[in-house]
Motif scaffolding. Structure first.
Motif, PDB file in Angstrom:
ATOM      1  N   LEU A  19       0.802  -1.222   0.000  1.00 21.06           N
ATOM      2  CA  LEU A  19       0.000   0.000   0.000  1.00 21.06           C
ATOM      3  C   LEU A  19       0.838   1.277   0.000  1.00 21.06           C
ATOM      4  O   LEU A  19       0.345   2.331  -0.396  1.00 21.06           O
ATOM      5  N   ASP A  20       2.080   1.198   0.432  1.00 23.21           N
ATOM      6  CA  ASP A  20       2.945   2.382   0.516  1.00 23.21           C
ATOM      7  C   ASP A  20       4.258   2.080  -0.195  1.00 23.21           C
ATOM      8  O   ASP A  20       5.017   1.197   0.236  1.00 23.21           O
ATOM      9  N   SER A  21       4.565   2.829  -1.235  1.00 25.15           N
ATOM     10  CA  SER A  21       5.775   2.571  -2.023  1.00 25.15           C
ATOM     11  C   SER A  21       7.037   3.012  -1.316  1.00 25.15           C
ATOM     12  O   SER A  21       8.141   2.735  -1.803  1.00 25.15           O
ATOM     13  N   ASN A  22       6.924   3.704  -0.191  1.00 21.87           N
ATOM     14  CA  ASN A  22       8.112   4.163   0.527  1.00 21.87           C
ATOM     15  C   ASN A  22       8.529   3.210   1.648  1.00 21.87           C
ATOM     16  O   ASN A  22       9.578   3.406   2.251  1.00 21.87           O
ATOM     17  N   LEU A  23       7.731   2.207   1.947  1.00 21.01           N
ATOM     18  CA  LEU A  23       8.021   1.310   3.062  1.00 21.01           C
ATOM     19  C   LEU A  23       8.578  -0.020   2.574  1.00 21.01           C
ATOM     20  O   LEU A  23       7.981  -0.694   1.730  1.00 21.01           O
ATOM     21  N   LEU A  24       9.739  -0.371   3.146  1.00 21.19           N
ATOM     22  CA  LEU A  24      10.389  -1.656   2.899  1.00 21.19           C
ATOM     23  C   LEU A  24      10.648  -2.337   4.230  1.00 21.19           C
ATOM     24  O   LEU A  24      10.808  -1.677   5.260  1.00 21.19           O
ATOM     25  N   ALA A  25      10.720  -3.655   4.220  1.00 20.26           N
ATOM     26  CA  ALA A  25      11.088  -4.422   5.410  1.00 20.26           C
ATOM     27  C   ALA A  25      12.100  -5.482   5.023  1.00 20.26           C
ATOM     28  O   ALA A  25      12.010  -6.084   3.942  1.00 20.26           O
ATOM     29  N   THR A  26      13.081  -5.714   5.892  1.00 18.29           N
ATOM     30  CA  THR A  26      14.105  -6.724   5.640  1.00 18.29           C
ATOM     31  C   THR A  26      14.226  -7.634   6.859  1.00 18.29           C
ATOM     32  O   THR A  26      14.020  -7.209   8.002  1.00 18.29           O
ATOM     33  N   ALA A  27      14.564  -8.881   6.606  1.00 16.66           N
ATOM     34  CA  ALA A  27      14.843  -9.866   7.654  1.00 16.66           C
ATOM     35  C   ALA A  27      16.327 -10.198   7.603  1.00 16.66           C
ATOM     36  O   ALA A  27      16.840 -10.615   6.562  1.00 16.66           O
ATOM     37  N   ALA A  28      17.027  -9.996   8.722  1.00 15.05           N
ATOM     38  CA  ALA A  28      18.482 -10.098   8.746  1.00 15.05           C
ATOM     39  C   ALA A  28      18.944 -11.434   9.305  1.00 15.05           C
ATOM     40  O   ALA A  28      18.192 -12.169   9.965  1.00 15.05           O
ATOM     41  N   THR A  29      20.208 -11.733   9.055  1.00 15.84           N
ATOM     42  CA  THR A  29      20.793 -12.997   9.494  1.00 15.84           C
ATOM     43  C   THR A  29      20.970 -13.066  10.999  1.00 15.84           C
ATOM     44  O   THR A  29      21.095 -14.154  11.560  1.00 15.84           O
ATOM     45  N   ASN A  30      21.004 -11.923  11.684  1.00 15.69           N
ATOM     46  CA  ASN A  30      21.128 -11.926  13.139  1.00 15.69           C
ATOM     47  C   ASN A  30      19.781 -11.864  13.841  1.00 15.69           C
ATOM     48  O   ASN A  30      19.712 -11.662  15.054  1.00 15.69           O
ATOM     49  N   GLY A  31      18.689 -12.029  13.104  1.00 14.43           N
ATOM     50  CA  GLY A  31      17.361 -12.038  13.683  1.00 14.43           C
ATOM     51  C   GLY A  31      16.663 -10.705  13.711  1.00 14.43           C
ATOM     52  O   GLY A  31      15.504 -10.607  14.148  1.00 14.43           O
ATOM     53  N   VAL A  32      17.307  -9.650  13.251  1.00 17.57           N
ATOM     54  CA  VAL A  32      16.733  -8.308  13.280  1.00 17.57           C
ATOM     55  C   VAL A  32      15.770  -8.130  12.108  1.00 17.57           C
ATOM     56  O   VAL A  32      16.066  -8.524  10.979  1.00 17.57           O
ATOM     57  N   VAL A  33      14.610  -7.537  12.369  1.00 18.33           N
ATOM     58  CA  VAL A  33      13.663  -7.146  11.339  1.00 18.33           C
ATOM     59  C   VAL A  33      13.672  -5.623  11.276  1.00 18.33           C
ATOM     60  O   VAL A  33      13.398  -4.953  12.282  1.00 18.33           O
ATOM     61  N   SER A  34      14.014  -5.069  10.114  1.00 18.12           N
ATOM     62  CA  SER A  34      14.137  -3.620   9.946  1.00 18.12           C
ATOM     63  C   SER A  34      13.062  -3.113   9.008  1.00 18.12           C
ATOM     64  O   SER A  34      12.684  -3.793   8.037  1.00 18.12           O
ATOM     65  N   VAL A  35      12.564  -1.906   9.295  1.00 17.59           N
ATOM     66  CA  VAL A  35      11.611  -1.213   8.438  1.00 17.59           C
ATOM     67  C   VAL A  35      12.304   0.031   7.892  1.00 17.59           C
ATOM     68  O   VAL A  35      12.911   0.805   8.655  1.00 17.59           O
ATOM     69  N   TRP A  36      12.216   0.221   6.583  1.00 19.41           N
ATOM     70  CA  TRP A  36      12.920   1.306   5.894  1.00 19.41           C
ATOM     71  C   TRP A  36      11.904   2.257   5.272  1.00 19.41           C
ATOM     72  O   TRP A  36      10.893   1.823   4.719  1.00 19.41           O
ATOM     73  N   ASP A  37      12.228   3.542   5.363  1.00 13.19           N
ATOM     74  CA  ASP A  37      11.401   4.587   4.754  1.00 13.19           C
ATOM     75  C   ASP A  37      12.236   5.274   3.684  1.00 13.19           C
ATOM     76  O   ASP A  37      13.199   5.996   3.987  1.00 13.19           O
ATOM     77  N   LEU A  38      11.888   5.034   2.425  1.00 13.97           N
ATOM     78  CA  LEU A  38      12.680   5.568   1.313  1.00 13.97           C
ATOM     79  C   LEU A  38      12.524   7.068   1.148  1.00 13.97           C
ATOM     80  O   LEU A  38      13.303   7.695   0.421  1.00 13.97           O
ATOM     81  N   SER A  39      11.532   7.655   1.808  1.00 11.47           N
ATOM     82  CA  SER A  39      11.340   9.106   1.675  1.00 11.47           C
ATOM     83  C   SER A  39      12.307   9.892   2.542  1.00 11.47           C
ATOM     84  O   SER A  39      12.416  11.111   2.398  1.00 11.47           O
ATOM     85  N   LYS A  40      13.032   9.225   3.442  1.00  6.31           N
ATOM     86  CA  LYS A  40      13.992   9.901   4.323  1.00  6.31           C
ATOM     87  C   LYS A  40      15.389   9.812   3.723  1.00  6.31           C
ATOM     88  O   LYS A  40      15.613   9.165   2.689  1.00  6.31           O
ATOM     89  N   PHE A  41      16.344  10.461   4.394  1.00  2.90           N
ATOM     90  CA  PHE A  41      17.695  10.571   3.871  1.00  2.90           C
ATOM     91  C   PHE A  41      18.692   9.928   4.819  1.00  2.90           C
ATOM     92  O   PHE A  41      18.484   9.901   6.043  1.00  2.90           O
ATOM     93  N   GLY A  42      19.777   9.434   4.221  1.00  2.14           N
ATOM     94  CA  GLY A  42      20.879   8.893   4.995  1.00  2.14           C
ATOM     95  C   GLY A  42      20.473   7.730   5.875  1.00  2.14           C
ATOM     96  O   GLY A  42      19.689   6.855   5.495  1.00  2.14           O
ATOM     97  N   ARG A  43      21.032   7.712   7.106  1.00  2.00           N
ATOM     98  CA  ARG A  43      20.755   6.624   8.036  1.00  2.00           C
ATOM     99  C   ARG A  43      19.346   6.694   8.603  1.00  2.00           C
ATOM    100  O   ARG A  43      18.902   5.750   9.252  1.00  2.00           O
ATOM    101  N   GLN A  44      18.665   7.800   8.377  1.00  2.42           N
ATOM    102  CA  GLN A  44      17.281   7.903   8.851  1.00  2.42           C
ATOM    103  C   GLN A  44      16.331   7.018   8.046  1.00  2.42           C
ATOM    104  O   GLN A  44      15.171   6.856   8.427  1.00  2.42           O
ATOM    105  N   LYS A  45      16.837   6.468   6.947  1.00  2.00           N
ATOM    106  CA  LYS A  45      15.991   5.556   6.165  1.00  2.00           C
ATOM    107  C   LYS A  45      15.616   4.319   6.974  1.00  2.00           C
ATOM    108  O   LYS A  45      14.531   3.746   6.782  1.00  2.00           O
ATOM    109  N   GLN A  46      16.508   3.885   7.863  1.00  2.00           N
ATOM    110  CA  GLN A  46      16.188   2.743   8.717  1.00  2.00           C
ATOM    111  C   GLN A  46      15.261   3.223   9.820  1.00  2.00           C
ATOM    112  O   GLN A  46      15.673   3.634  10.900  1.00  2.00           O
TER     113      GLN A  46
END
Length: 777
Positions: A77-104
């Protein structure tokens, strides 16, 4: 819509030189693609001519394992939201509308082990779920910094989760124990449906866009389609050639599904589930294992994929290969009991327009003339013929005195049950196994076992192996070689025939030998040694000291001698015979016949020069023999010999990767014939860690309470912490507590004595306690 009307062409892009992508995802507009890997997290724009990098979320210097991704998902529903599943068990949500490290935007560090998968809700933009190696499923609301629900799958690992497009709040989860679960995200304590879908770990699942079908892919190399209306039922099964890693239904095609493999097979295949043994189309552009696939929205003619070759491809369906066009229309297969099946294609004929015929009636298959042939892929028909073995030889029945020859499967089963690989010394093992191989007509294996007994059964080999040298210095003076006088017992007729190899007369040779003994052999210690320029061996010394391991050319079982290059490689390459000795001898005079030779004249062999002697080893010969056994398909003999050798196997130059392949092949063959005990013994005797772990996979048995359905995670047997009872420990047939073997249904969790269940289900099909339709076998 015919496939040929698509105008796009196949394009590709190399995305990363340092690593590869593990997964990909498309945004809701299908204009951008996100690719994620252990050293990669980028977004690309898609055009008809290629890919353009839009964002690199791993561009900074301060990076950690939360950037190392196993899976990526884009919000529907939102083209700016991404989610990733990491090898250390972390689930991250990313906002492509932000800049730099604030994307995480958010970091959820709640899984105890690797997070395998993540996905967004199809109608709720703030909800996403993830599955982990710790066996749990987490539900997150991006408006909160913690998970809102945790679902316990009662399995070792959750490999994939998907929301149903047909029923809101329902999602599916597949696990490494081969089960599929349906959950209502509002009810975290118990899953709605659970059933065993595969015999091995399930790695992927996908919901059909229009029908209530769920496709699952597993390590058993099968894709199964389940009808989830009511009680789950198996609709179709697709047989692939490798472990299934990803599956994806094709848009606008009800019966088409795409898949890629985890190992071996680099291609992406599109299957018609109505013809499950050969792909409808294949894309063969990748040069390594494909890790992610996705259809570009509702466009059924464009498939996106990424691979371990560090490339992403946009495949045009018109460029796909059609394996069915190159496939053989006939097939044959031999069963494990010696029966043979043969199948061939049925030719399709057009029906006759008019007129009667007196010939045999033929059934015709009518085809629509206005439908493309590629769409009729699944309508091919074939006939199957099965040929069974009978007790005849050359067409004549066997008499009572004749015996039927042993079939290959009978030989394999008999050897697997009777061969001994431990518990005795090597000599006894070889003797017993040689008799077993001879009993089942494996004469080559019999010879090999006898050879192993001869060379390894009577000697103790400890690496590093030291070769015995027949001409090494002896520490015992009694074993030192003594130079012996050279004497001639034949009167010579000609002077040139009376000379030795150095041109000396017998008297001169006698003096030379004695001089050599006096000056060199005795030395300062008084112990006799052979001369430095020559070695003199007596007849008894030749017999006692020349052993089989002195000859290099004994590897084929023969000593080759003669005027060839092979003769020069023998243990005595410096034996230069006098060519005069081969010429015809003159007849002896009558007076010479009356002379008898002196008694006890030693027979002497004099060698003027002895270079280093090449030693023959049995190790290379045994290695070649084992390789030959494997090449002819007898991996059973090759592996059992290797196991029986014990520590002596370290002397054989065989790579561990090849031995591991032998183990897996033989264990698979034993499983095929249901020889479970023999397979376990072979696994337990392995010295390779990867093989030893075969008996340690999926050993945990997770159960639920038969009363409340809650997972029983307590430490007190069948005691349920929620309903505070031990009812699950009782037999549902007799009502008594089970002591011994306990069997239960994975669907309703009711069970009991296995003998009682056998008698009950012989006449009934439903659970005696709750009426559940239990599948007992």
């Amino acid at each position: 819509m015919p496939d040929s009307l698509e105008d796009t062409s196949t394009i590709s892009l190399r995305i990363c030189l340092e690593g590869h992508a593990n997964a990909l995802a498309l945004n809701k507009d299908n204009t951008q693609i996100a690719v994620a890997g252990r050293s990669l997290l980028k977004v690309y724009s898609i055009s008809n001519h290629g890919f353009t990098e839009s964002c690199n979320m791993r561009g900074g210097k301060n990076q950690n394992l939360s950037y190392s991704s196993n899976d990526v998902a884009w919000s529907t529903l939102d083209s700016n939201l991404l989610a990733t599943a990491a090898t250390n068990g972390v689930v991250s949500v990313w906002d492509l509308s932000k800049f730099g490290r604030q994307k995480q935007l958010l970091v959820y560090n709640e899984h105890e082990r690797t997070a395998h998968t993540v996905t967004f809700h199809s109608s709720e933009p703030n909800i996403l779920i993830s599955g982990s190696q710790d066996g749990t499923i987490k539900c997150f609301d991006i408006r909160s910094d913690k998970s809102v629900n945790t679902y316990f799958s009662n399995s070792e690992s959750v490999r994939d989760v998907k929301f149903s497009p047909h029923t809101q709040n329902i999602f599916s989860a597949v696990s490494e124990n081969g089960t599929v679960q349906l959950w209502d995200m509002r009810k975290w304590d118990k899953c709605m449906v659970q059933f065993t879908a595969h015999y091995g770990p399930v790695y992927t699942c996908d919901w059909h866009p229009t029908r209530n079908w769920l496709a699952t892919g597993s390590r058993d190399k099968q894709i199964k389609v389940w009808n989830m209306d009511g009680r789950p039922g198996l609709e179709h099964t697709i047989h692939t050639i490798a472990v299934v890693g990803r599956v994806k239904w094709r848009p606008e095609r009800t019966y088409h599904i795409a898949s890629c493999a985890l190992v071996v097979d680099y291609s992406v295949h599109v299957w018609d589930i109505r013809r499950p043994y050969i792909p409808f189309a294949s894309f063969n552009e990748h040069t390594n294992v494909t890790t992610g696939i996705a259809w570009q929205g509702s466009d059924s003619h464009c498939l996106l994929s990424t691979s371990k070759d560090s490339t992403i491809y946009k495949h045009a369906f018109k460029d796909a290969t059609r394996p069915a066009l190159k496939a053989n229309a006939q097939g044959a297969s031999q069963g494990r009991f010696g029966d043979i099946s043969f199948a061939n294609k049925i030719k399709e004929y057009a029906p006759k327009a008019s007129g009667a015929s007196n010939t045999k009636t033929t059934s015709f298959i009518r085809r629509k003339a206005n439908v493309a042939g590629s769409i009729q892929f699944h309508l091919d028909h074939s006939k199957m013929y099965k040929f069974m073995l009978n007790d005849t030889i050359s067409g004549y029945p066997l008499s009572e005195s004749e015996s039927r020859p042993t079939q290959e499967h009978e030989s394999f089963i008999g050897c697997a049950r009777e061969l001994i690989i431990s518990g005795r010394n090597l000599s006894e093992l070889c003797e017993h196994n040689a008799e077993v191989a001879k009993k089942y007509g494996k004469h080559n294996a019999t010879t090999l076992w006898n050879f192993i007994k001869l060379f390894y059964g009577s000697n103790h080999f400890e690496p590093p192996f030291e070769h015995r040298s027949s001409f090494s210095n002896q520490k015992n003076p009694m074993n030192s070689r003594r130079a012996t006088q050279v004497a001639s017992d034949r009167p010579q007729q000609r002077n040139d025939l009376g000379q030795d190899l150095n041109g000396n007369t017998p008297e001169t040779a006698h003096e030379t030998a004695v001089a050599n003994v006096d000056d060199d052999a005795l030395g300062d210690s008084g112990v006799e040694h052979p001369p430095t320029s020559s070695v003199i061996l007596s007849e008894t010394q030749i017999i006692s000291e020349i052993t089989f391991d002195n000859f290099e050319l004994l590897r084929n079982g023969f000593i080759y001698v003669g005027p060839t290059e092979s003769a020069k490689a023998l243990a005595f390459p410096a034996l230069h015979h006098d060519v005069q000795a081969a010429r015809p001898q003159l007849d002896l005079k009558a007076s010479d016949h009356e002379k008898s030779p002196p008694p006890h004249v030693p027979t002497v062999l004099k060698v003027s020069h002895v270079p280093p002697i090449p030693m023959w080893e049995p190790h290379k010969f045994v290695t070649d023999a084992l390789m030959l056994m494997n090449d002819v398909g007898d991996v059973q003999t090759a592996l059992t010999v290797l196991i029986s050798l014990g520590e002596a196997r370290k002397l054989l130059p065989i790579e561990d990767t090849l031995v591991e392949h032998w183990f897996h092949t033989y264990v698979d063959q034993l499983h095929r014939y249901e020889l479970w005990n023999e397979a376990c013994e072979v696994i337990n005797r392995s010295w390779l860690r990867s093989v030893q772990q075969l008996n340690q996979h999926s050993t945990a048995m997770h159960t639920n309470c038969g009363e409340c359905g809650r997972p029983m995670g307590g430490k007190v047997g069948w005691y349920c912490d929620k309903c505070k009872s031990m009812q699950s420990a009782k037999c549902c047939v007799c009502g008594l507590i089970v002591r011994g073997v306990y069997a239960w249904c994975q669907g309703c969790s009711h069970g009991g004595h296995i003998e009682h269940l056998q008698k009950y289900f012989a006449k009934h099909s439903k659970c005696p306690k709750c009426g559940h339709l239990c599948a007992y076998s």
